[in-house]
Design an enzyme around this catalytic site. Structure first.
Site, short mmCIF file in Angstrom:
data_model
loop_
_atom_site.label_atom_id
_atom_site.label_comp_id
_atom_site.label_asym_id
_atom_site.label_seq_id
_atom_site.Cartn_x
_atom_site.Cartn_y
_atom_site.Cartn_z
N SER A 29 10.12 6.84 9.96
CA SER A 29 9.54 6.46 11.25
C SER A 29 10.02 5.08 11.67
O SER A 29 10.14 4.18 10.85
CB SER A 29 8.01 6.45 11.13
OG SER A 29 7.41 6.03 12.33
N SER A 45 7.92 6.06 16.94
CA SER A 45 6.59 5.59 17.36
C SER A 45 6.66 5.24 18.84
O SER A 45 7.07 4.14 19.20
CB SER A 45 6.18 4.38 16.52
OG SER A 45 5.99 4.74 15.17
N LEU A 46 6.26 6.17 19.67
CA LEU A 46 6.40 6.00 21.12
C LEU A 46 5.14 5.36 21.72
O LEU A 46 5.20 4.28 22.29
CB LEU A 46 6.69 7.35 21.77
CG LEU A 46 7.06 7.32 23.26
CD1 LEU A 46 8.31 6.50 23.51
CD2 LEU A 46 7.25 8.74 23.79
N HIS A 47 4.03 6.07 21.65
CA HIS A 47 2.69 5.57 21.96
C HIS A 47 2.42 5.24 23.43
O HIS A 47 1.27 5.00 23.80
CB HIS A 47 2.34 4.36 21.09
CG HIS A 47 2.48 4.60 19.63
ND1 HIS A 47 1.96 5.71 19.01
CD2 HIS A 47 3.12 3.88 18.65
CE1 HIS A 47 2.25 5.67 17.71
NE2 HIS A 47 2.96 4.58 17.48
N GLU A 78 0.82 -1.21 0.00
CA GLU A 78 0.00 0.00 0.00
C GLU A 78 0.86 1.26 0.00
O GLU A 78 1.94 1.29 0.61
CB GLU A 78 -0.90 0.03 1.24
CG GLU A 78 -1.97 -1.02 1.24
CD GLU A 78 -2.78 -0.98 2.53
OE1 GLU A 78 -2.81 0.08 3.18
OE2 GLU A 78 -3.38 -2.02 2.87
N CYS A 134 2.87 -4.71 16.14
CA CYS A 134 2.19 -3.67 16.93
C CYS A 134 0.68 -3.95 16.97
O CYS A 134 0.07 -4.22 15.94
CB CYS A 134 2.47 -2.29 16.36
SG CYS A 134 4.23 -1.85 16.40
N CYS A 171 5.22 -7.11 7.96
CA CYS A 171 6.01 -6.49 9.03
C CYS A 171 6.22 -7.50 10.15
O CYS A 171 5.33 -8.29 10.45
CB CYS A 171 5.28 -5.25 9.56
SG CYS A 171 6.22 -4.31 10.78
N CYS A 215 -1.94 -1.96 14.68
CA CYS A 215 -1.62 -1.81 13.26
C CYS A 215 -2.33 -2.89 12.45
O CYS A 215 -2.31 -4.07 12.82
CB CYS A 215 -0.11 -1.90 13.06
SG CYS A 215 0.40 -1.76 11.32
N GLY A 251 5.51 -2.06 7.04
CA GLY A 251 6.89 -2.44 7.32
C GLY A 251 7.57 -1.51 8.31
O GLY A 251 7.12 -0.39 8.55
N GLU A 252 8.65 -1.99 8.89
CA GLU A 252 9.50 -1.20 9.78
C GLU A 252 10.71 -0.75 8.97
O GLU A 252 11.56 -1.56 8.59
CB GLU A 252 9.93 -2.07 10.97
CG GLU A 252 11.15 -1.59 11.75
CD GLU A 252 11.02 -0.18 12.30
OE1 GLU A 252 11.86 0.68 11.91
OE2 GLU A 252 10.12 0.07 13.12
N CYS A 305 2.95 8.54 1.70
CA CYS A 305 3.37 7.59 2.74
C CYS A 305 3.73 6.29 2.03
O CYS A 305 2.86 5.66 1.41
CB CYS A 305 2.24 7.39 3.74
SG CYS A 305 2.66 6.24 5.08
N ASN A 360 -6.64 4.57 14.65
CA ASN A 360 -7.62 3.96 13.76
C ASN A 360 -8.09 2.63 14.34
O ASN A 360 -7.26 1.79 14.72
CB ASN A 360 -7.01 3.71 12.37
CG ASN A 360 -6.87 4.97 11.55
OD1 ASN A 360 -7.84 5.66 11.31
ND2 ASN A 360 -5.65 5.27 11.13
N CYS A 396 -2.96 1.79 7.81
CA CYS A 396 -2.03 1.07 6.94
C CYS A 396 -2.24 -0.43 7.07
O CYS A 396 -2.28 -0.97 8.17
CB CYS A 396 -0.58 1.41 7.29
SG CYS A 396 -0.07 3.02 6.72
#
Length: 341
Positions: free
Chosen positions: A189, A212-214, A90, A114, A110, A117, A157-158, A103, A288, A331
């Protein structure tokens, strides 16, 4: 056959030397690939026919097929691209007053897992090459017939798990003879692969690093992001401080707000303590909701309160504008639906 978009300018010059061709032809080829965006070597009309035949014999021009395209009423476009090997990725185009942002994905699938995600639960298959990363931008520009001005490595992906290809792609994106997009308009990121943060600090690339802390403590972050069990919050934030000291560049912290999880005042207070004194910015993300996901979007009231508390206590924070909410914005959702058919 080799994808010619995997080569930077110097590498392509070396390839031409091996074919006993003039190295300056590489700049002509780059112009055809990245300015004219041609799909075949036959279109490179200022190259000798003999060279075009050699190129056709040894290389291909990566050109993705659009499997599916979703357009939002806010102008956002989500693409599902066929990688021509049975896999799909994507790419999302987002329109802002300052220009077109894209993006891009860096992997097929991945490994990070997470919990919020949509890519989680879809098996990792392979890394994208630098040329496949570049092609996402080229293909979108072809489709919309407009320039892309900003690139964000925040798709499937990372990026740091595919470090070499991502950094090579960044150089090609930034190259004045390539896509000619300024490094400060490129953001990468990571979920927090600490060794690669230190490695990027040595690259002297003027792109923006987003973390990406979160969550602000190990219990909450590990419940959202399994990578935290390998690289805990304290070590991650120390790496960020070292990165800032080395590069003198501001870091952006991504913080997805999940209802009754990481969105209360105590979380905001802890975040202020963690980030106090750092050259940074916090990008608050209304999470999301994904199918079968355990996290729900925080209320607008809580999101605004969280932002205001950070700003009032010296941490610059903004709320990311929600785009594409009517077209499977998270994503991985479009790819997941395609795989489930």
């Amino acid at each position: 056959m080799k994808n010619i978009k995997n080569y930077n300018l110097e590498e392509l010059k070396d390839e031409l030397r091996k074919m006993e061709e003039k190295p300056y032809r590489a700049e002509q080829i780059f112009k055809w690939l990245y300015e004219e965006k041609v799909e075949s070597f036959d279109e490179m009309t200022n190259l000798p026919l003999t060279l075009r035949e050699k190129l056709k014999a040894h290389y291909q021009i990566c050109h993705f097929h659009i499997l599916k395209k979703q357009e939002s009423k806010d102008g956002t476009i989500k693409y599902l691209f066929d990688l021509l090997d049975g896999n799909a990725i994507e790419t999302v185009l987002m329109r802002y007053h300052h220009g077109n942002s894209i993006c891009v994905s860096s992997q097929v699938g991945c490994k990070m897992g997470c919990k919020f995600c949509a890519s989680t639960g879809i098996n990792f298959i392979r890394d994208l090459t630098s040329g496949e990363i570049i092609e996402q931008i080229v293909r979108v520009e072809q489709d919309i017939k407009e320039r892309v001005s900003n690139v964000v490595f925040m798709g499937i992906g990372e990026p740091f798990d595919n470090y070499e290809n991502v950094v090579k792609a960044i150089h090609l994106i930034n190259d004045p003879k390539g896509l000619n997009i300024g490094a400060r308009h490129i953001s990468i990121s990571t979920s927090g692969l600490i060794p690669k943060i230190y490695r990027l600090a040595e690259e002297n690339i003027q792109c923006t690093l987003s973390i990406s802390l979160h969550a602000t403590n190990n219990e909450k972050r590990s419940s959202m992001m399994p990578i935290n069990q390998t690289y805990p919050v304290e070590e991650l934030l120390q790496a960020c401080k070292d990165y800032i000291q080395k590069t003198n560049r501001r870091i952006s912290f991504e913080y997805a707000l999940a209802k009754d999880n990481n969105d209360n005042l105590e979380d905001a207070k802890e975040l202020v303590k963690r980030l106090k004194g750092m050259l940074c910015h916090v990008n608050l993300i209304p999470i999301n909701k994904i199918e079968n996901g355990k996290f729900d979007k925080s209320s607008n009231e809580n999101i605004i309160k969280f932002r205001d508390y950070l700003n009032e206590h010296g941490i610059v924070a903004t709320i990311r504008r929600e785009l594409g909410s009517d077209i499977d914005a998270a994503c991985g959702q479009l790819r997941r639906k395609n795989l489930e058919k």
